[in-house]
Design a protein around this motif. Structure first.
Motif, PDB file in Angstrom:
ATOM      1  N   HIS A   1       0.831  -1.207   0.000  1.00 12.64           N
ATOM      2  CA  HIS A   1       0.000   0.000   0.000  1.00 12.64           C
ATOM      3  C   HIS A   1       0.865   1.257   0.000  1.00 12.64           C
ATOM      4  CE1 HIS A   1      -3.216   2.757   1.045  1.00 12.64           C
ATOM      5  NE2 HIS A   1      -2.547   3.125   2.113  1.00 12.64           N
ATOM      6  N   TYR A   2       1.853   1.284   0.884  1.00 16.45           N
ATOM      7  CA  TYR A   2       2.699   2.478   0.975  1.00 16.45           C
ATOM      8  C   TYR A   2       3.636   2.610  -0.214  1.00 16.45           C
ATOM      9  CZ  TYR A   2       0.785   2.956   5.618  1.00 16.45           C
ATOM     10  OH  TYR A   2      -0.090   3.111   6.669  1.00 16.45           O
ATOM     11  N   ASP A   3       3.961   1.479  -0.835  1.00 14.88           N
ATOM     12  CA  ASP A   3       4.764   1.540  -2.058  1.00 14.88           C
ATOM     13  C   ASP A   3       3.997   2.255  -3.170  1.00 14.88           C
ATOM     14  OD1 ASP A   3       6.904   0.282  -0.925  1.00 14.88           O
ATOM     15  OD2 ASP A   3       6.444  -1.702  -1.744  1.00 14.88           O
ATOM     16  N   VAL A   4       2.697   1.966  -3.274  1.00 14.79           N
ATOM     17  CA  VAL A   4       1.885   2.618  -4.301  1.00 14.79           C
ATOM     18  C   VAL A   4       1.779   4.111  -4.028  1.00 14.79           C
ATOM     19  CG1 VAL A   4      -0.389   2.732  -5.380  1.00 14.79           C
ATOM     20  CG2 VAL A   4       0.588   0.514  -4.796  1.00 14.79           C
ATOM     21  N   LEU A   5       1.543   4.482  -2.769  1.00 16.00           N
ATOM     22  CA  LEU A   5       1.460   5.902  -2.408  1.00 16.00           C
ATOM     23  C   LEU A   5       2.786   6.610  -2.684  1.00 16.00           C
ATOM     24  CD1 LEU A   5      -0.520   5.722   0.950  1.00 16.00           C
ATOM     25  CD2 LEU A   5      -1.321   6.727  -1.182  1.00 16.00           C
ATOM     26  N   SER A   6       3.884   5.929  -2.350  1.00 16.49           N
ATOM     27  CA  SER A   6       5.204   6.512  -2.595  1.00 16.49           C
ATOM     28  C   SER A   6       5.457   6.697  -4.086  1.00 16.49           C
ATOM     29  CB  SER A   6       6.288   5.614  -1.988  1.00 16.49           C
ATOM     30  OG  SER A   6       7.576   6.098  -2.277  1.00 16.49           O
ATOM     31  N   ALA A   7       5.085   5.682  -4.871  1.00 18.05           N
ATOM     32  CA  ALA A   7       5.277   5.771  -6.316  1.00 18.05           C
ATOM     33  C   ALA A   7       4.422   6.880  -6.916  1.00 18.05           C
ATOM     34  CB  ALA A   7       4.926   4.434  -6.967  1.00 18.05           C
ATOM     35  N   LEU A   8       3.217   7.066  -6.382  1.00 19.52           N
ATOM     36  CA  LEU A   8       2.350   8.146  -6.853  1.00 19.52           C
ATOM     37  C   LEU A   8       3.006   9.502  -6.614  1.00 19.52           C
ATOM     38  CD1 LEU A   8      -0.388   9.325  -7.821  1.00 19.52           C
ATOM     39  CD2 LEU A   8      -1.133   9.219  -5.421  1.00 19.52           C
ATOM     40  N   GLN A   9       3.492   9.722  -5.395  1.00 16.79           N
ATOM     41  CA  GLN A   9       4.094  11.023  -5.084  1.00 16.79           C
ATOM     42  C   GLN A   9       5.353  11.269  -5.911  1.00 16.79           C
ATOM     43  OE1 GLN A   9       4.545  11.951  -0.946  1.00 16.79           O
ATOM     44  NE2 GLN A   9       5.279  14.008  -1.377  1.00 16.79           N
ATOM     45  N   LYS A  10       6.184  10.256  -6.052  1.00 18.48           N
ATOM     46  CA  LYS A  10       7.430  10.433  -6.796  1.00 18.48           C
ATOM     47  C   LYS A  10       7.166  10.636  -8.286  1.00 18.48           C
ATOM     48  CE  LYS A  10      10.163   7.997  -3.361  1.00 18.48           C
ATOM     49  NZ  LYS A  10      10.710   6.710  -2.909  1.00 18.48           N
ATOM     50  N   SER A  11       6.105  10.034  -8.799  1.00 13.36           N
ATOM     51  CA  SER A  11       5.755  10.234 -10.210  1.00 13.36           C
ATOM     52  C   SER A  11       5.248  11.650 -10.449  1.00 13.36           C
ATOM     53  CB  SER A  11       4.702   9.211 -10.640  1.00 13.36           C
ATOM     54  OG  SER A  11       5.200   7.901 -10.540  1.00 13.36           O
ATOM     55  N   ILE A  12       4.417  12.151  -9.520  1.00 14.52           N
ATOM     56  CA  ILE A  12       3.939  13.531  -9.636  1.00 14.52           C
ATOM     57  C   ILE A  12       5.097  14.500  -9.481  1.00 14.52           C
ATOM     58  CG2 ILE A  12       2.528  15.301  -8.521  1.00 14.52           C
ATOM     59  CD1 ILE A  12       0.453  13.153  -7.927  1.00 14.52           C
ATOM     60  N   ARG A  13       5.966  14.244  -8.510  1.00 17.48           N
ATOM     61  CA  ARG A  13       7.134  15.102  -8.287  1.00 17.48           C
ATOM     62  C   ARG A  13       8.018  15.132  -9.529  1.00 17.48           C
ATOM     63  NH1 ARG A  13      10.021  12.773  -3.567  1.00 17.48           N
ATOM     64  NH2 ARG A  13       8.395  13.817  -2.331  1.00 17.48           N
ATOM     65  N   GLY A  14       8.099  13.985 -10.224  1.00 16.22           N
ATOM     66  CA  GLY A  14       8.920  13.893 -11.427  1.00 16.22           C
ATOM     67  C   GLY A  14       8.205  14.332 -12.688  1.00 16.22           C
ATOM     68  N   SER A  15       6.966  14.829 -12.534  1.00 19.81           N
ATOM     69  CA  SER A  15       6.170  15.353 -13.661  1.00 19.81           C
ATOM     70  C   SER A  15       5.869  14.313 -14.728  1.00 19.81           C
ATOM     71  CB  SER A  15       6.881  16.569 -14.293  1.00 19.81           C
ATOM     72  OG  SER A  15       7.060  17.594 -13.344  1.00 19.81           O
ATOM     73  N   ASP A  16       5.774  13.039 -14.318  1.00 20.67           N
ATOM     74  CA  ASP A  16       5.374  11.977 -15.245  1.00 20.67           C
ATOM     75  C   ASP A  16       3.870  11.768 -15.076  1.00 20.67           C
ATOM     76  OD1 ASP A  16       4.786   9.536 -16.544  1.00 20.67           O
ATOM     77  OD2 ASP A  16       6.857   8.852 -16.294  1.00 20.67           O
ATOM     78  N   VAL A  17       3.095  12.387 -15.930  1.00 19.33           N
ATOM     79  CA  VAL A  17       1.649  12.379 -15.763  1.00 19.33           C
ATOM     80  C   VAL A  17       1.055  10.988 -15.994  1.00 19.33           C
ATOM     81  CG1 VAL A  17       1.155  13.060 -18.152  1.00 19.33           C
ATOM     82  CG2 VAL A  17      -0.482  13.616 -16.337  1.00 19.33           C
ATOM     83  N   ASP A  18       1.629  10.209 -16.898  1.00 15.19           N
ATOM     84  CA  ASP A  18       1.091   8.876 -17.176  1.00 15.19           C
ATOM     85  C   ASP A  18       1.314   7.933 -15.995  1.00 15.19           C
ATOM     86  OD1 ASP A  18       0.191   9.455 -19.839  1.00 15.19           O
ATOM     87  OD2 ASP A  18       2.293   9.485 -20.431  1.00 15.19           O
ATOM     88  N   ALA A  19       2.532   7.963 -15.433  1.00 16.79           N
ATOM     89  CA  ALA A  19       2.799   7.128 -14.251  1.00 16.79           C
ATOM     90  C   ALA A  19       1.942   7.581 -13.075  1.00 16.79           C
ATOM     91  CB  ALA A  19       4.280   7.202 -13.882  1.00 16.79           C
ATOM     92  N   SER A  20       1.752   8.889 -12.940  1.00 18.03           N
ATOM     93  CA  SER A  20       0.922   9.421 -11.858  1.00 18.03           C
ATOM     94  C   SER A  20      -0.505   8.889 -11.956  1.00 18.03           C
ATOM     95  CB  SER A  20       0.904  10.952 -11.909  1.00 18.03           C
ATOM     96  OG  SER A  20       2.210  11.481 -11.806  1.00 18.03           O
ATOM     97  N   LEU A  21      -1.052   8.885 -13.157  1.00 17.75           N
ATOM     98  CA  LEU A  21      -2.406   8.368 -13.360  1.00 17.75           C
ATOM     99  C   LEU A  21      -2.472   6.861 -13.112  1.00 17.75           C
ATOM    100  CD1 LEU A  21      -3.336  10.433 -16.526  1.00 17.75           C
ATOM    101  CD2 LEU A  21      -4.504  10.551 -14.316  1.00 17.75           C
ATOM    102  N   HIS A  22      -1.403   6.153 -13.468  1.00 17.90           N
ATOM    103  CA  HIS A  22      -1.368   4.705 -13.248  1.00 17.90           C
ATOM    104  C   HIS A  22      -1.473   4.374 -11.762  1.00 17.90           C
ATOM    105  CE1 HIS A  22      -0.072   0.515 -13.355  1.00 17.90           C
ATOM    106  NE2 HIS A  22       0.836   0.834 -12.446  1.00 17.90           N
ATOM    107  N   TYR A  23      -0.642   5.026 -10.943  1.00 22.36           N
ATOM    108  CA  TYR A  23      -0.652   4.710  -9.513  1.00 22.36           C
ATOM    109  C   TYR A  23      -1.920   5.223  -8.834  1.00 22.36           C
ATOM    110  CZ  TYR A  23       4.105   3.205 -10.255  1.00 22.36           C
ATOM    111  OH  TYR A  23       5.207   2.536 -10.708  1.00 22.36           O
TER     112      TYR A  23
END
Length: 309
Positions: free
Chosen positions: A125-147
């Motif tokens: 669960h926390y891995d998904v939340l972490s991946a979401l934040q890091k994807s948004i921080r990295g401006s990867d909109v597709d990865a952000s939507l995935h997580y």
């Protein structure tokens, strides 16, 4: 209903302010039932497994990770948890010992969901939340939507709303304050609406945050101030800044030489605010992320120049 001849007691998973007609709604009292905790759901399921009069009248074994999965995936809805367990048990044949053994794989197949997205108390669960934040921080909109989609599939709106709010202030910060207003407003509405419609609001927020300019200058500044506090301790507040409203404050010399900035041109006057020991310490360092933070930096530079005069 008005005369009391008919007493109606109803329950619904829908919002009664939308799904119940106004004529009926105006004549009833509405009580909101809060979701059960994961532990409450687990205890109820264990009763169903161990008490033949209130559950299964044949032996059933449920693995601990499968129990955790049911409790988290049903989001505090005990009826849904019972139905999920019932489906898994009735679709599982007895083993050679005459026991129906329910594993995590069986529960995942019964619910058509993955444990990794539902494990609210585990690493997944926390891995998904972490991946979401890091994807948004990295401006990867597709990865952000995935997580974000994985959390939406899990039905975990509270965790998603909390993390997106943090991201808006931690990672976007002063580079785009309007994104923070948009985020808070949209997520507040999303939690009132609930799934499935809430996904529409979340999509807007995720895309906005992912493609927004980023700045963590405010967050870094506060951490510097906190670190300084741990090093220096609670230093004496300058007397002219102390409270002067209580009896005897003047005798202590409090608030005597305070200069009220609004009485001066530009609403600013030169005076000291930090404790003497850390008077020359600086925490906020603006980033060149856009017009808003650039304006803050220019304002700070102008004030710093005036302080040196």
């Amino acid at each position: 209903m008005e005369s009391g001849l008919v007493i109606m007691i109803g329950a619904t998973t829908e919002n009664p302010f939308f799904s119940v007609t106004p004529a009926i709604r105006s004549r009833v009292q509405i009580f909101e039932l809060e979701p059960l905790s994961n532990q409450d759901v687990k205890e109820a399921l264990q009763i169903a497994l161990s008490n033949p009069e209130r559950g299964f009248d044949f032996p059933v074994e449920l693995d601990e990770d499968a129990l955790d999965f049911i409790a988290t995936s049903t989001n505090g809805d005990l009826r849904s948890a019972f139905n999920s367990l019932d489906l898994a048990v009735l679709s599982t044949p007895e083993n050679d010992k005459g026991i129906r053994h329910i594993t995590l794989d069986i529960m995942e197949n019964s619910l058509q969901r993955s444990y990794i997205t539902m494990d609210k108390d585990g690493d997944g669960h926390y891995d998904v939340l972490s991946a979401l934040q890091k994807s948004i921080r990295g401006s990867d909109v597709d990865a952000s939507l995935h997580y974000a989609a994985r959390l939406i599939e899990a039905g975990d709106l509270p965790s998603l709303a909390r993390r997106l709010t943090v991201i808006a202030y931690e990672d976007i910060g002063l580079a785009n304050p309007e994104a923070q207003i948009h985020t808070v407003t949209a997520l507040d509405a999303a939690q009132k609406i609930g799934f499935p419609e809430a996904r529409i609001l979340i999509a807007n927020v995720v895309i906005d945050l992912a493609l927004s300019p980023k700045s963590n200058s405010a967050y870094v500044a506060m951490d510097k101030a906190l670190a300084d506090l741990k090093t220096s301790g609670h230093l004496p507040i300058p007397r002219h800044l102390r409270d002067g409203h209580y009896s005897g404050s003047k005798e202590l010399g409090n608030a005597q030489d305070y200069l009220y900035p609004h009485n001066y041109p530009g609403n600013w006057v030169k005076q000291d605010y930090l404790p003497e020991k850390i008077r020359n310490h600086h925490y906020f360092q603006a980033e060149d992320t856009g017009k808003y933070e650039r304006a803050l930096a220019q304002r700070k530079e102008a004030i710093d120049r005036l302080r040196k005069i």
